[in-house]
Design a protein around this motif. Structure first.
Motif, short mmCIF file in Angstrom:
data_model
loop_
_atom_site.label_atom_id
_atom_site.label_comp_id
_atom_site.label_asym_id
_atom_site.label_seq_id
_atom_site.Cartn_x
_atom_site.Cartn_y
_atom_site.Cartn_z
N ASP A 4 0.78 -1.27 0.01
CA ASP A 4 0.00 0.04 0.13
C ASP A 4 0.93 1.42 -0.28
OD1 ASP A 4 -2.25 -1.44 -0.14
OD2 ASP A 4 -2.75 -1.35 1.92
N LYS A 249 -6.30 5.12 3.07
CA LYS A 249 -7.02 3.95 3.85
C LYS A 249 -7.08 4.51 5.24
CE LYS A 249 -6.32 -0.35 1.47
NZ LYS A 249 -5.67 -1.64 1.59
N GLN A 413 -9.22 -3.07 -4.00
CA GLN A 413 -8.45 -3.12 -2.74
C GLN A 413 -7.31 -4.23 -3.03
OE1 GLN A 413 -8.74 -1.73 0.32
NE2 GLN A 413 -10.63 -0.92 -0.20
#
Length: 413
Positions: A4, A249, A413
């Protein structure tokens, strides 16, 4: 697989365009076929077709600062502040040392400089003591990005990316790269242009035989049409909030799209004429970096300026890369808003991003007489097409042979 921290996402979009001052207005105009081109009076040029923006210059800055600054700076501040609002970031809690501003431009400061020269000769009898002491900060290359930092108290890096009409894409690419390098935690990135308030750019395109014109202004810009006669100059801007996915996020941000590939290269062949082979390579390298094949791309957003050779060369490049891809649709935006120069790539990407959620590919403005040399498969002409899009490739090319291709993905995702 990237973690991420290695994934860069778009969490805010602020813009002004000839079709409106936010993403919803721009998208509605593109889907309904609205034109943003009007006739306007330009000093030394008379009446010309142009794409003008109507936004409140002092919505996000005091009149005193606007008077000291530039039109390009006003566009930059407006778009950046609107992007910040759209992102819903608590900016008071952000470390301003870790915020960067990266804005693509063609030229800027010309508006104020031309006004000063006009006054010098017509009002002040060439007495340079009347020359504005604001001239230097208005015309230095970093001005549009610098005005944003002054307005918002940003103490991280700022600069402009001078990349001709590829600049909007390059501003976004630069922001993404700086996040990946961990130079910043938040990037305001995109492109801006003030071109419609300066006569010089109109005069130059006219001297080249490349200034679009028609008694009905929306018909002055007709990319890919056999009857096209040149570029319609427009102004505007689009600024994106870019973050690492990990940070987005954490705060539960709305994510418009993920940046997954990009490339820039140079023709090294001519001052203004494009090079099909280099454009092909640019698109192919962007896809290679993203790990994609041509068949994976759902929308190719063309640069398509409305010049004779420019349109033909790019159509040849797009047909070579995507001609056998049955699910790849091709569109272009300048028929609706004209050529916003340094803002073009950023604005045109913004116009396509809502396809991820509304399920449509916006069309080109209706091409009544398609140039046979611009006839390419899956060209979306005049009517929107329903399609579940996952990848958009955005092309922006510029003078001196600079090319850029940027790929964004529907977030998953």
């Amino acid at each position: 697989m990237k973690n991420d921290n290695q994934r860069i996402v778009i969490t805010g979009i602020g813009l002004t365009s000839p079709l409106g001052n936010n993403l919803a207005e721009l998208r509605e105009g593109l889907l309904t076929g609205k034109s943003g081109i009007v006739h306007t009076e330009i000093r030394h040029m008379g009446v010309v077709a142009a794409g003008l923006c109507k936004f409140d210059e002092t919505k996000h800055q005091p009149k005193k600062m606007r008077k000291r600054g530039t039109r390009a700076g006003a566009i930059s501040i407006y778009c950046t502040k609107e992007a910040l609002i759209d992102s819903k970031i608590d900016f008071d809690g952000v470390d301003k040392n870790r915020v960067g501003v990266y804005l693509g431009i063609t030229e800027h400061g010309n508006v104020e400089t031309e006004n000063e020269i006009h006054d010098l000769y017509n009002t002040h009898n060439k007495d340079v003591s009347f020359w504005s002491h604001h001239h230097n900060p208005r015309t230095v290359a970093n001005n549009p990005a610098g005005e944003v930092t002054l307005n918002m108290g940003i103490t991280g890096p700022h600069y402009t990316i001078g990349a001709a009409c590829a600049a909007g894409n390059l501003g976004i690419i630069q922001g993404a790269q700086q996040l990946l390098l961990d130079e910043v935690d938040l990037a305001f990135a995109g492109g801006v242009s003030e071109s419609t308030e300066t006569f010089g750019i109109f005069a130059a395109f006219k001297a080249q035989g490349a200034l679009g014109h028609h008694e009905d202004p929306p018909l002055a810009t007709r990319p890919l049409d056999k009857d096209r006669n040149g570029i319609v100059v427009s102004e505007g801007g689009a600024v994106y909030v870019l973050e690492r996915l990990s940070d987005a996020k954490k705060r539960g941000a709305h994510i418009y799209a993920e940046i997954v590939g990009y490339h820039s290269n140079s023709d090294a062949t001519d001052f203004v004429l494009p090079n099909t082979e280099r454009q092909i390579e640019c698109m192919q390298f962007a896809m290679k970096k993203a790990g994609l094949e041509a068949s994976d791309i759902d929308i190719v957003s063309m640069h398509a300026t409305g010049t004779n050779q420019g349109d033909i060369q790019e159509c040849q490049a797009v047909a070579q890369v995507f001609g056998n891809s049955k699910n790849t649709y091709v569109n272009a935006t300048k028929g609706f808003i004209g050529h916003a120069m340094g803002a073009a790539g950023a604005l045109e990407l913004a116009g396509n991003i809502p396809s991820f959620t509304d399920g449509y590919v916006h069309p080109c403005k209706k091409i009544e007489n398609l140039d046979p040399e611009c006839a390419i498969p899956n060209l979306v002409n005049g009517e929107k097409v329903a399609h579940d899009s996952k990848y958009i490739l955005n092309n922006s090319f510029g003078m001196l042979g600079i090319n850029s291709s940027l790929i964004v993905k529907k977030f998953a995702q």
